[in-house]
Design a protein around this motif. Sequence first.
Motif, PDB file in Angstrom:
ATOM      1  N   ASP A 221       0.840  -1.202   0.000  1.00  0.00           N
ATOM      2  CA  ASP A 221       0.000   0.000   0.000  1.00  0.00           C
ATOM      3  C   ASP A 221       0.868   1.243   0.000  1.00  0.00           C
ATOM      4  O   ASP A 221       0.619   2.201  -0.739  1.00  0.00           O
ATOM      5  N   ALA A 222       1.914   1.202   0.874  1.00  0.00           N
ATOM      6  CA  ALA A 222       2.818   2.352   0.962  1.00  0.00           C
ATOM      7  C   ALA A 222       3.470   2.603  -0.388  1.00  0.00           C
ATOM      8  O   ALA A 222       3.592   3.749  -0.841  1.00  0.00           O
ATOM      9  N   GLN A 223       3.843   1.519  -1.057  1.00  0.00           N
ATOM     10  CA  GLN A 223       4.504   1.617  -2.375  1.00  0.00           C
ATOM     11  C   GLN A 223       3.570   2.300  -3.377  1.00  0.00           C
ATOM     12  O   GLN A 223       3.968   3.229  -4.085  1.00  0.00           O
ATOM     13  N   ALA A 224       2.311   1.832  -3.400  1.00  0.00           N
ATOM     14  CA  ALA A 224       1.345   2.378  -4.357  1.00  0.00           C
ATOM     15  C   ALA A 224       1.074   3.852  -4.072  1.00  0.00           C
ATOM     16  O   ALA A 224       1.045   4.696  -4.987  1.00  0.00           O
ATOM     17  N   ASN A 225       0.881   4.179  -2.785  1.00  0.00           N
ATOM     18  CA  ASN A 225       0.587   5.567  -2.424  1.00  0.00           C
ATOM     19  C   ASN A 225       1.742   6.495  -2.777  1.00  0.00           C
ATOM     20  O   ASN A 225       1.544   7.600  -3.295  1.00  0.00           O
ATOM     21  N   LEU A 226       2.957   6.001  -2.488  1.00  0.00           N
ATOM     22  CA  LEU A 226       4.141   6.811  -2.749  1.00  0.00           C
ATOM     23  C   LEU A 226       4.357   7.022  -4.244  1.00  0.00           C
ATOM     24  O   LEU A 226       4.704   8.114  -4.696  1.00  0.00           O
ATOM     25  N   GLN A 227       4.112   5.985  -5.001  1.00  0.00           N
ATOM     26  CA  GLN A 227       4.268   6.069  -6.449  1.00  0.00           C
ATOM     27  C   GLN A 227       3.326   7.126  -7.015  1.00  0.00           C
ATOM     28  O   GLN A 227       3.690   7.930  -7.874  1.00  0.00           O
ATOM     29  N   LYS A 228       2.103   7.138  -6.458  1.00  0.00           N
ATOM     30  CA  LYS A 228       1.087   8.095  -6.904  1.00  0.00           C
ATOM     31  C   LYS A 228       1.520   9.516  -6.548  1.00  0.00           C
ATOM     32  O   LYS A 228       1.390  10.441  -7.340  1.00  0.00           O
ATOM     33  N   LEU A 229       2.063   9.626  -5.332  1.00  0.00           N
ATOM     34  CA  LEU A 229       2.474  10.926  -4.823  1.00  0.00           C
ATOM     35  C   LEU A 229       3.637  11.520  -5.635  1.00  0.00           C
ATOM     36  O   LEU A 229       3.652  12.696  -5.959  1.00  0.00           O
ATOM     37  N   LEU A 230       4.589  10.648  -6.000  1.00  0.00           N
ATOM     38  CA  LEU A 230       5.792  11.132  -6.683  1.00  0.00           C
ATOM     39  C   LEU A 230       5.620  11.220  -8.197  1.00  0.00           C
ATOM     40  O   LEU A 230       6.350  11.946  -8.871  1.00  0.00           O
ATOM     41  N   GLY A 231       4.712  10.453  -8.736  1.00  0.00           N
ATOM     42  CA  GLY A 231       4.521  10.445 -10.193  1.00  0.00           C
ATOM     43  C   GLY A 231       5.393   9.392 -10.865  1.00  0.00           C
ATOM     44  O   GLY A 231       6.265   8.786 -10.226  1.00  0.00           O
ATOM     45  N   THR A 232       5.156   9.219 -12.163  1.00  0.00           N
ATOM     46  CA  THR A 232       5.802   8.116 -12.873  1.00  0.00           C
ATOM     47  C   THR A 232       7.282   8.351 -13.162  1.00  0.00           C
ATOM     48  O   THR A 232       7.990   7.442 -13.579  1.00  0.00           O
ATOM     49  N   GLY A 233       7.763   9.557 -12.918  1.00  0.00           N
ATOM     50  CA  GLY A 233       9.191   9.830 -13.130  1.00  0.00           C
ATOM     51  C   GLY A 233      10.050   9.148 -12.091  1.00  0.00           C
ATOM     52  O   GLY A 233      11.256   8.974 -12.278  1.00  0.00           O
ATOM     53  N   TYR A 234       9.419   8.793 -10.998  1.00  0.00           N
ATOM     54  CA  TYR A 234      10.160   8.116  -9.924  1.00  0.00           C
ATOM     55  C   TYR A 234       9.795   6.636  -9.916  1.00  0.00           C
ATOM     56  O   TYR A 234       8.708   6.248 -10.354  1.00  0.00           O
ATOM     57  N   LEU A 235      10.697   5.871  -9.358  1.00  0.00           N
ATOM     58  CA  LEU A 235      10.441   4.437  -9.255  1.00  0.00           C
ATOM     59  C   LEU A 235      10.443   4.068  -7.780  1.00  0.00           C
ATOM     60  O   LEU A 235      11.430   4.318  -7.076  1.00  0.00           O
ATOM     61  N   VAL A 236       9.334   3.522  -7.319  1.00  0.00           N
ATOM     62  CA  VAL A 236       9.262   3.069  -5.925  1.00  0.00           C
ATOM     63  C   VAL A 236       9.254   1.552  -5.974  1.00  0.00           C
ATOM     64  O   VAL A 236       8.360   0.946  -6.577  1.00  0.00           O
ATOM     65  N   GLU A 237      10.255   0.932  -5.385  1.00  0.00           N
ATOM     66  CA  GLU A 237      10.340  -0.537  -5.483  1.00  0.00           C
ATOM     67  C   GLU A 237      11.059  -1.103  -4.266  1.00  0.00           C
ATOM     68  O   GLU A 237      11.695  -0.366  -3.500  1.00  0.00           O
ATOM     69  N   SER A 238      10.940  -2.417  -4.104  1.00  0.00           N
ATOM     70  CA  SER A 238      11.638  -3.067  -2.996  1.00  0.00           C
ATOM     71  C   SER A 238      13.118  -3.171  -3.373  1.00  0.00           C
ATOM     72  O   SER A 238      13.462  -3.160  -4.562  1.00  0.00           O
ATOM     73  N   PRO A 239      14.033  -3.287  -2.375  1.00  0.00           N
ATOM     74  CA  PRO A 239      15.465  -3.333  -2.724  1.00  0.00           C
ATOM     75  C   PRO A 239      15.777  -4.486  -3.683  1.00  0.00           C
ATOM     76  O   PRO A 239      16.609  -4.337  -4.580  1.00  0.00           O
ATOM     77  N   GLY A 240      15.093  -5.615  -3.511  1.00  0.00           N
ATOM     78  CA  GLY A 240      15.378  -6.787  -4.346  1.00  0.00           C
ATOM     79  C   GLY A 240      15.150  -6.522  -5.825  1.00  0.00           C
ATOM     80  O   GLY A 240      15.858  -7.056  -6.673  1.00  0.00           O
ATOM     81  N   ALA A 241      14.150  -5.660  -6.116  1.00  0.00           N
ATOM     82  CA  ALA A 241      13.815  -5.402  -7.527  1.00  0.00           C
ATOM     83  C   ALA A 241      14.933  -4.687  -8.256  1.00  0.00           C
ATOM     84  O   ALA A 241      15.005  -4.705  -9.480  1.00  0.00           O
ATOM     85  N   ARG A 242      15.833  -4.050  -7.505  1.00  0.00           N
ATOM     86  CA  ARG A 242      16.946  -3.334  -8.148  1.00  0.00           C
ATOM     87  C   ARG A 242      17.851  -4.262  -8.942  1.00  0.00           C
ATOM     88  O   ARG A 242      18.503  -3.859  -9.898  1.00  0.00           O
ATOM     89  N   GLY A 243      17.879  -5.522  -8.480  1.00  0.00           N
ATOM     90  CA  GLY A 243      18.749  -6.486  -9.148  1.00  0.00           C
ATOM     91  C   GLY A 243      18.358  -6.738 -10.582  1.00  0.00           C
ATOM     92  O   GLY A 243      19.172  -7.159 -11.392  1.00  0.00           O
ATOM     93  N   GLN A 244      17.083  -6.435 -10.909  1.00  0.00           N
ATOM     94  CA  GLN A 244      16.589  -6.761 -12.250  1.00  0.00           C
ATOM     95  C   GLN A 244      17.381  -6.055 -13.350  1.00  0.00           C
ATOM     96  O   GLN A 244      17.654  -6.608 -14.396  1.00  0.00           O
ATOM     97  N   GLN A 245      17.745  -4.809 -13.056  1.00  0.00           N
ATOM     98  CA  GLN A 245      18.475  -4.047 -14.077  1.00  0.00           C
ATOM     99  C   GLN A 245      19.807  -4.720 -14.380  1.00  0.00           C
ATOM    100  O   GLN A 245      20.204  -4.871 -15.519  1.00  0.00           O
TER     101      GLN A 245
END
Lengths: 847, 228
Positions: A221-245
Amino acid sequence: MTLLRLISFQYVRKHKLRWLLTLAGIVLGVAVFVGMHTANQSVLRAFHQTIDRIAGTTQLQVSAGEAGFPEEALETVQNSPDIRVAVPVIEASVNPGRGNLLLLGVDMTGDRSLRDYDLENNNDDAIDDPLVFLAQPDSLLVTRIFANAYGLKIGDKLPMATMAGPRDFVVRGIMQSGGLASAFGGNLAVMDIYAAQKLLGRGRRFDRIDIAVREGVRVEDAQANLQKLLGTGYLVESPGARGQQFESTAQIYSLVSSITSMFALFVGMFLIYNTFEIAVSQRRSEIGILRALGATRSQIRTLFLGESVVAGLVGSVLGIAFGLLLARGIAAYVGTMLSEVYGVAQNVEDVAAEPWLLAAALFVGTLTSVLAALIPARDASRVDPVKALQKGKLQLIGQGENMRRRIGAIVLFALALGCMSMSYIRPLFYLGYLLAIMAAVLFAPTACNWVTRTLRPLMKWLRPVEGALAADSLIESPRRTSGTVTALMLSLALVIALGGVARSSYKSIQDWLVIALSPDLFVTTNESLTSRSFVFPPEIGDGIATIPGIDLVQMVRTVRINVRNTPVMLVCTDIASVARKIHLPPREGDPDTMYQEAAKGKGVIVSDNFALLRKYKLGDIIELPAPDGPLRMPILGIVIDYSDQQGSILLDRELYIKHWKDTTVNVFRVYLQNPTFEPSVRAKIQEMYGGRTRLFVFTNQDLRAYILKLTDQWFGLTYVQIAVAVLVAILGIVNTLTVSISDRKRELGVLQAVGGLRNQIRGTIWMEALAIGFTGLVLGLVVGAIQLYYTLEISRTDVAGLRLDYQYPINIAAVLLPVILGAAWISALGPAESAVRGSLVEALEYE
Amino acid sequence: MIQLEKVSKRFEGKRVVTALDSVDLSITKGEMVSLVGASGSGKSTMLNLIGGLDTPSSGQITIDGERLSGLADDDLTRVRRDKIGFIFQFFNLLPTLTCVENVSLPLHLRGWSRKKAEARSRELLDLVKLGHRMEHQPDELSGGERQRVAIARALSINPPILLGDEPTGNLDSTTGAEILSLIHDVHRTMGSTILIVTHDRGVAESCQRTIRLKDGKIIGDERRSTAA
């Protein structure tokens, strides 16, 4: 089982060398398979470990691509009701002259609730009062590993070249080993975030914000709310997802590793096939006796398959052991490459294979061995006991079987051509590739026979006795030779393909360098031109522009951004000035208007490899993830540009500054009024800024040499493959000759009896080896031409998006001739000695 | 021509087997001698030692004035290729070569030119009445024809000594008789010293001299005034 113990075990005991060679085929394939995959896994694991250890108890991370984001975003995040802690972070890989160091800039006032610094001797006083730490911007925490490696203790100074000039940092705490301190192999230092901003020249920007959510709030929920607050220019994700890049970046290695290891196993399969075919031929009388004594066809088949299972298991275990050793070297190579090219922080400290990989290696190795033994086992079961017990020459491939192979090859080749015409359907393209290779494999025995028959007159002319006998030995026993020749053919075909891609790329990159690399000088923040940890303020560029003799200074900011989940390079510069100086060869679009329009901020110009890989066309709208929201721009032109392997997007600098709010610069491209001004301008730049900031000046030639060196590293694999081919040649030829000598024992005995000297006997064995090597080489060069076509296609469409010209690597082929013939001759030395040292009487009585 | 002094040959394995036990023998130039005895009596061992295919455990062998003991492998080969021609029971022709090529083999090994070696081979094949089979390969020939090729090969270097190991052993009686007759012709026309190992009484008795072996020792040496 009894048959295996009574018959096979005794055979293995008598023919230890031959069995070692069989195992070598499996060991080779499995070792490459385990080595390459373990190395890839280890590099990925090292990266994930670094992320996890640095993340501490962080639940979410906010980022906006490599360029970071302005400090104001922190306030927005901290004001969110879902957030308990939000701390800013700067993370960069730097080299203070003692190897790579991962520098973590944090805000001590809040950071300790996310990360445990675990300082030695309860010396937490150093950071207990964050204000004390903050008040001393030269404070540095280092790990025990780093301190030990460089003999540092508390209070010692660590000098570093920063964007504010050379600075001494003081070690104010040493972190105990484990946890955070073990990230990046322990090569980690922590400093205050504002000090880090100055050191790296980042201005008032952060790389990311690490977050812990309030109790009772779901992270999602926090992730979704924060993403909405910051807009699509920002990426809100869990630390593990960083590995994908990183995984996406490492994907190209995975693909190359998979193709290479599969090829190694395929080649190994032919070495094993060869040994089993030979074993069946040699053991015909034994099989005949067994059949005469009542063994059924299926018992004979099971006996040989049982042997292949045992060989597969033993070879796989040895291959795994060698593979793990090999992985250390490959991991270091891949790790260095990824750091150099992408500046991705990881440090491979622990090279270990996953249990599933070891199990898979054991399975694949054994399966390869069993598959290789299927045809020989079938042949063994078909041995006629009456004929087998009669004296006579060894069985040859039946004309019918040969004909079936030829027809099969032609049919497969026709199907491959059909698939080629529909190569836009990718599965059909890959099927065609497989069919073409299978056709080559099926046709290899026939082609091998043709080549040796063609060689016979030449060999006979060179040495009437030795040459003719060597050629006849090959012509009369295709089963003994064809497996080795096929293995060598496949291995060399891969060398040609990789060499061809290297040659074409090298040529294309050189051509591109002439066009794209027109500036006379390049001013950068780092010796490693690919590192983007440090950045310049734009004022330095304005200052450089005032130096007499300078025509133009282009400010270039390169940042990696994610487009369609793939990291690509955004190149931001003054496009109007680019248009004046560089004319990158256009692939699509009008070369004049595309630059004019892009300079007005009406769109972007993309590289051909980006368009090919990400399936973009001229006029398509591309969405760039800017911190203030996605920036939708049309593609105005597609040009040939090799600045980045994943592709590049050229954007006007003004537009970048507007949307990213980042004025920093990575490189100043300096054009001189006259090239002769180069030494004086270079000296002047050093004089003006050398002591004040971190700055390196490269000449055009320096940069060309650097880029070509990187290109060479990418194609280091060609040399590895040549080494594998040499190994295949040696293993296969030793195997074939060992058996050939056994088969020709009487012939060689007769030769000696009628007056052949030892050197003449050696000569015939050497010539046989050279003929095998030459035949494998000829077939390898031909199949390599086909393999090169497919490799270029894969490189173009699926890996690098590079439209490379088909250029046969004649230089590599020329190198292979002496290398393979040399390897063949070396392979023949041992067998030739054994041939001249045997008992002559025994040889003449041999049946 | 052939001199054996106290020649012994022992095969060392789990137990030592004495194949020849202190044998003394002298064969003069131009003699045609047969060597007979039961299997395991040592006759083939003696032939191999005289032919330089094997080396004695003790004793001295002299061939045409040249002592074999102590010679290096290549020197032994040189003696063999200059002085001895072999005729084997199983012919030992190289299956992939034609008759001409098989006969040329020893000549090529001596470094003869292609043209000269071929001319000599054709001449010899004519001599053994195989002029019509020059370009045939061994598996296209009958047993007798193969042995003729083997004889032509043995004669190619014009050796002073011919050694035959059961030269008729693998042939029917008619063909065997033809081959024996050919060997006698060679003996007569070329004056070669010939030593033949045989089980065939007829072959043995056709020779001027018969040496009988038993358990590695000579137990009989019979001379005839004329050969058959």
